[in-house]
Design an enzyme around this catalytic site. Structure first.
Site, short mmCIF file in Angstrom:
data_model
loop_
_atom_site.label_atom_id
_atom_site.label_comp_id
_atom_site.label_asym_id
_atom_site.label_seq_id
_atom_site.Cartn_x
_atom_site.Cartn_y
_atom_site.Cartn_z
N GLY A 285 -1.13 4.28 0.85
CA GLY A 285 -0.05 5.07 0.27
C GLY A 285 0.29 4.77 -1.17
N SER A 286 -0.67 4.23 -1.94
CA SER A 286 -0.32 3.92 -3.34
C SER A 286 -0.20 5.20 -4.18
CB SER A 286 -1.33 2.95 -3.96
OG SER A 286 -2.58 3.56 -4.17
N ASN A 287 -1.00 6.21 -3.89
CA ASN A 287 -0.83 7.49 -4.60
C ASN A 287 0.48 8.16 -4.21
OD1 ASN A 287 -3.12 8.34 -6.45
ND2 ASN A 287 -4.23 7.54 -4.68
N ARG B 86 -8.10 20.21 16.71
CA ARG B 86 -7.66 20.11 15.33
C ARG B 86 -6.48 21.06 15.09
NH1 ARG B 86 -10.61 17.36 11.86
NH2 ARG B 86 -12.65 17.37 12.80
N MET C 188 -6.97 11.10 5.77
CA MET C 188 -8.37 11.12 6.17
C MET C 188 -8.61 11.99 7.40
SD MET C 188 -9.28 9.53 3.66
CE MET C 188 -10.65 8.48 3.25
N ARG C 189 -8.04 13.20 7.40
CA ARG C 189 -8.30 14.16 8.48
C ARG C 189 -8.76 15.48 7.89
NH1 ARG C 189 -9.22 11.97 12.86
NH2 ARG C 189 -8.96 14.00 13.88
N ASN D 176 -5.36 17.77 -3.11
CA ASN D 176 -5.97 16.52 -2.64
C ASN D 176 -6.42 15.73 -3.85
OD1 ASN D 176 -7.15 14.59 -0.82
ND2 ASN D 176 -9.15 15.47 -1.32
N SER E 98 -10.33 13.14 -9.32
CA SER E 98 -10.08 14.59 -9.42
C SER E 98 -8.95 14.96 -8.49
CB SER E 98 -11.33 15.38 -8.97
OG SER E 98 -12.50 14.95 -9.64
N ASP F 9 -13.54 18.34 -0.13
CA ASP F 9 -13.56 17.93 -1.54
C ASP F 9 -14.18 19.01 -2.45
OD1 ASP F 9 -12.48 15.44 -0.77
OD2 ASP F 9 -14.47 14.59 -0.46
N ALA G 126 -6.13 5.01 -12.54
CA ALA G 126 -6.16 6.34 -13.16
C ALA G 126 -5.59 7.40 -12.21
CB ALA G 126 -7.59 6.70 -13.56
N GLU G 127 -5.85 7.23 -10.90
CA GLU G 127 -5.30 8.19 -9.93
C GLU G 127 -3.79 8.22 -10.00
OE1 GLU G 127 -6.91 8.06 -5.85
OE2 GLU G 127 -8.50 6.77 -6.59
C1 GAR Z 1 -7.47 6.97 -2.92
O1 GAR Z 1 -8.43 6.33 -3.72
C2 GAR Z 1 -7.81 8.43 -2.73
O2 GAR Z 1 -8.36 9.02 -3.88
C3 GAR Z 1 -8.83 8.36 -1.63
O3 GAR Z 1 -8.33 7.38 -0.74
C4 GAR Z 1 -7.56 6.45 -1.48
C5 GAR Z 1 -6.19 6.36 -0.85
O4 GAR Z 1 -5.46 5.32 -1.43
N1 GAR Z 1 -9.01 9.61 -0.99
C6 GAR Z 1 -10.18 10.05 -0.54
O5 GAR Z 1 -11.20 9.39 -0.60
C7 GAR Z 1 -10.15 11.44 0.07
N2 GAR Z 1 -11.48 11.98 0.21
P1 GAR Z 1 -3.88 5.28 -1.30
O6 GAR Z 1 -3.57 5.41 0.20
O7 GAR Z 1 -3.48 3.95 -1.83
O8 GAR Z 1 -3.32 6.43 -2.08
#
Ligand code: GAR
Length: 196
Positions: A14-16, A67, A92-93, A109, A138, A147, A175-176
């Site tokens: 959950g850092s993003n 689903r 991740m679903r 996303n 991205s 994606d 960067a994200e």
């Molecule tokens: C992030 O790097 C995100 O870009 C990636 O999972 C990580 C989640 O980190 N997402 C994917 O790979 C989706 N295809 P976070 O839980 O700390 O945000």
């Protein structure tokens, strides 16, 4: 200005999500994070959200046989919270085509590569295996192709000698955390939108 009501979908750290919550604390930001939904009860991001005072919900995908049924249970929370936009942040679903279509143009996303390169799992390892000297992240609209939706914003990050998947991941993750709040601003203000 009406702030868009945003739900963040997570599965883990959950850092993003935390970066979006932090950005949305500023009164001038065009979106507010009104809900965090996780498909995993143990996701560390849930505690971060609760600590920031954001309502959370857990919808365990294992409790649903299809689903579509899982997506509808998530959607019930989204509708109850009157959500305008959805931000996937390490969620991740895969979603059903029906759900993706209903929310077309309203779901973002973030993926840790310069799409369309290195879709799917282990994008950092894929980048190292390919020998690229620049990778990045991205933010894109969610479409049925994993994606594969239209790109809203990207940030480039160098690959350096001796990088491991972990060191590259850490550099891209920083960067994200800058890119996602920017991309959400573009969509929440209508400066980026999905057409057709
Ligand atoms: C992030 O790097 C995100 O870009 C990636 O999972 C990580 C989640 O980190 N997402 C994917 O790979 C989706 N295809 P976070 O839980 O700390 O945000």
């Amino acid at each position: 200005m009406t702030r868009k009501r945003v739900a963040v979908l997570i599965s883990g750290r959950g850092s993003n999500m935390a970066a979006l919550i932090e950005a949305a604390r500023h009164p001038g930001y065009p979106a507010g994070i009104v809900l965090v939904v996780s498909n995993r009860e143990a996701a560390p991001g849930l505690a971060l959200a609760r600590g920031a005072g954001v309502p959370t919900a857990v919808v365990d995908h294992r409790a649903f046989s299809t689903r579509e049924a899982f997506d509808e249970a998530v959607e019930a929370h989204l509708l109850a919270a009157q959500v305008d936009l959805i931000a996937h942040a390490g969620f991740m679903r895969m979603q059903s085509d029906a759900f993706v279509t209903r929310w077309a143009g309203r779901q973002l996303n973030i993926h840790p590569s310069l799409l369309p390169s290195f879709k799917g799992l282990k994008p950092h390892q894929q980048a190292l295996d390919a020998g690229v000297r620049i990778s990045g992240c991205s933010v894109h609209f969610v479409t049925p192709e994993l994606d594969g939706g239209p790109i809203v914003a990207q940030a480039a990050v160098p690959v350096v000698d001796g990088d491991t998947p972990e060191s590259l991941e850490a550099r891209i993750l920083a960067a994200e955390h800058r890119l996602y709040p920017l991309a959400l601003t573009l969509v929440a203000t209508g400066r980026a939108r999905l057409e057709g």
